[in-house]
Design a protein around this motif. Structure first.
Motif, PDB file in Angstrom:
ATOM      1  N   PHE A  91       0.916  -1.014   0.244  1.00 36.60           N
ATOM      2  CA  PHE A  91       0.001   0.524  -0.221  1.00 36.60           C
ATOM      3  C   PHE A  91       0.826   0.989   0.083  1.00 36.60           C
ATOM      4  N   THR A  92       1.505   1.413  -1.157  1.00 36.54           N
ATOM      5  CA  THR A  92       2.794   2.526  -1.554  1.00 36.54           C
ATOM      6  C   THR A  92       1.965   3.845  -1.262  1.00 36.54           C
ATOM      7  N   PRO A  93       2.905   5.032  -1.420  1.00 42.14           N
ATOM      8  CA  PRO A  93       2.033   6.359  -0.672  1.00 42.14           C
ATOM      9  C   PRO A  93       0.940   6.785  -2.144  1.00 42.14           C
ATOM     10  N   GLN A  94       1.595   5.913  -3.719  1.00 43.20           N
ATOM     11  CA  GLN A  94       0.657   6.507  -4.522  1.00 43.20           C
ATOM     12  C   GLN A  94      -0.264   5.763  -4.750  1.00 43.20           C
ATOM     13  N   ALA A  95      -0.549   4.501  -4.185  1.00 39.45           N
ATOM     14  CA  ALA A  95      -1.353   3.846  -4.545  1.00 39.45           C
ATOM     15  C   ALA A  95      -2.575   4.671  -3.226  1.00 39.45           C
TER      16      ALA A  95
END
Lengths: 147, 142
Positions: A123-127
């Motif tokens: 759950f990356t910052p982009q996601a």
């Protein structure tokens, strides 16, 4: 209207496919009721909400959470027309349920926290940013018919 | 809003679990905030805002250190954070809405790293703690 890039749509749909929507629904609603106890005001008929454990194990909370998140899931299939998709639910939440739309924002953010919890580093910052757009769009769509 | 004895215990437990990673978590929270809530970037036009930049990492460590100070003074947040409160009121003047964006991003960061240690009760206590810190930091605005 929500504006997601193709990459963001890919992120959202890809990650959504990895979660158990029913379970995440129950957990999200449960955590909303634990973290923001005033939201319990809508659920007097749900029985035992007296502790975090009672709330998280409550079968009515789980069932309702499942219902809510499956509805959200439908929304993900219509990101180009969230207002249309949620028009009837918006009227219902205003006219019958009398829910302050601020609660939709609270629930959306709890969902984002739960996704982070379940997906970890994936759950990356982009996601997360893509999902923030989606939850904001759904909250706005649900508030759209209020009067 | 008052932090109960249980809240204080929970917050300290989370900080113990996070250990030496707290600085990095601060940086990650800022990355998440700048991407998720782009309006927050308006306060950092002097930064390299590429995710993971040195500027962001350094700022993340500052934020984490201030929160650690708060965790060590849960019985007197206004006292412990008084200078930072002055700074935010008179110099930085960050609109209060942004504290919610950073608090949320910190919660997501912690939830993604702490797994089973991020129970609903811990989640609630952390949310209350971050909200209390935010209130103190905006308390001298007017």
């Amino acid at each position: 209207m929500v504006h997601l890039t193709d990459a963001e749509k890919g992120l959202v749909n890809g990650l959504w496919g990895k979660i158990n929507v029913d379970e995440v629904g129950g957990e999200t609603l449960g955590r909303l009721l634990v973290v923001y106890p005033w939201t319990q005001r809508f659920f007097d008929s749900f029985g035992n909400l007296s502790s975090a454990a009672a709330i998280m194990d409550n079968p009515k909370v789980k069932a309702h959470g499942k219902k809510v998140l499956n509805s959200f899931s439908d929304g993900l299939k219509h990101l180009d027309d969230l207002k249309g998709t949620f028009a009837q639910l918006s009227e219902l939440h205003c006219d019958k349920l009398h829910v302050d739309p601020e609660n939709f924002r609270l629930l959306g953010n709890v969902l984002v926290v739960v996704l982070g919890h379940h997906l970890g580093a994936e759950f990356t910052p982009q996601a997360q940013a893509a999902f923030q757009k989606v939850v904001a769009g759904v909250a706005n769509a649900l508030a759209h018919k209020y009067h | 809003m008052v932090l109960s004895a249980e809240d204080k215990t929970n917050v300290k437990a989370v900080w113990d679990k996070a250990g030496g990673n707290i600085g990095a978590f601060g940086g990650e929270a800022l990355d998440r905030m700048f991407l998720g809530f782009p309006t927050t970037k308006t306060y950092f036009s002097h930064f390299d805002l590429t995710p993971g930049s040195k500027d962001i990492q350094a700022q993340g460590k500052k934020v984490a250190d201030a929160l650690t100070l708060a965790v060590n003074h849960l019985d007197d947040l206004p006292g412990a954070l008084s200078k930072l409160s002055d700074l935010h009121a008179h110099n930085l003047r960050v609109d209060p809405v942004n504290f919610k964006f950073l608090s949320h991003s910190l919660l997501v960061t912690l939830s993604s790293h702490l797994g089973n240690d991020f129970s609903p009760s811990y989640h609630a206590s952390l949310d209350k703690f971050l909200s209390s810190v935010s209130t103190v930091l905006t308390s001298k605005y007017r």
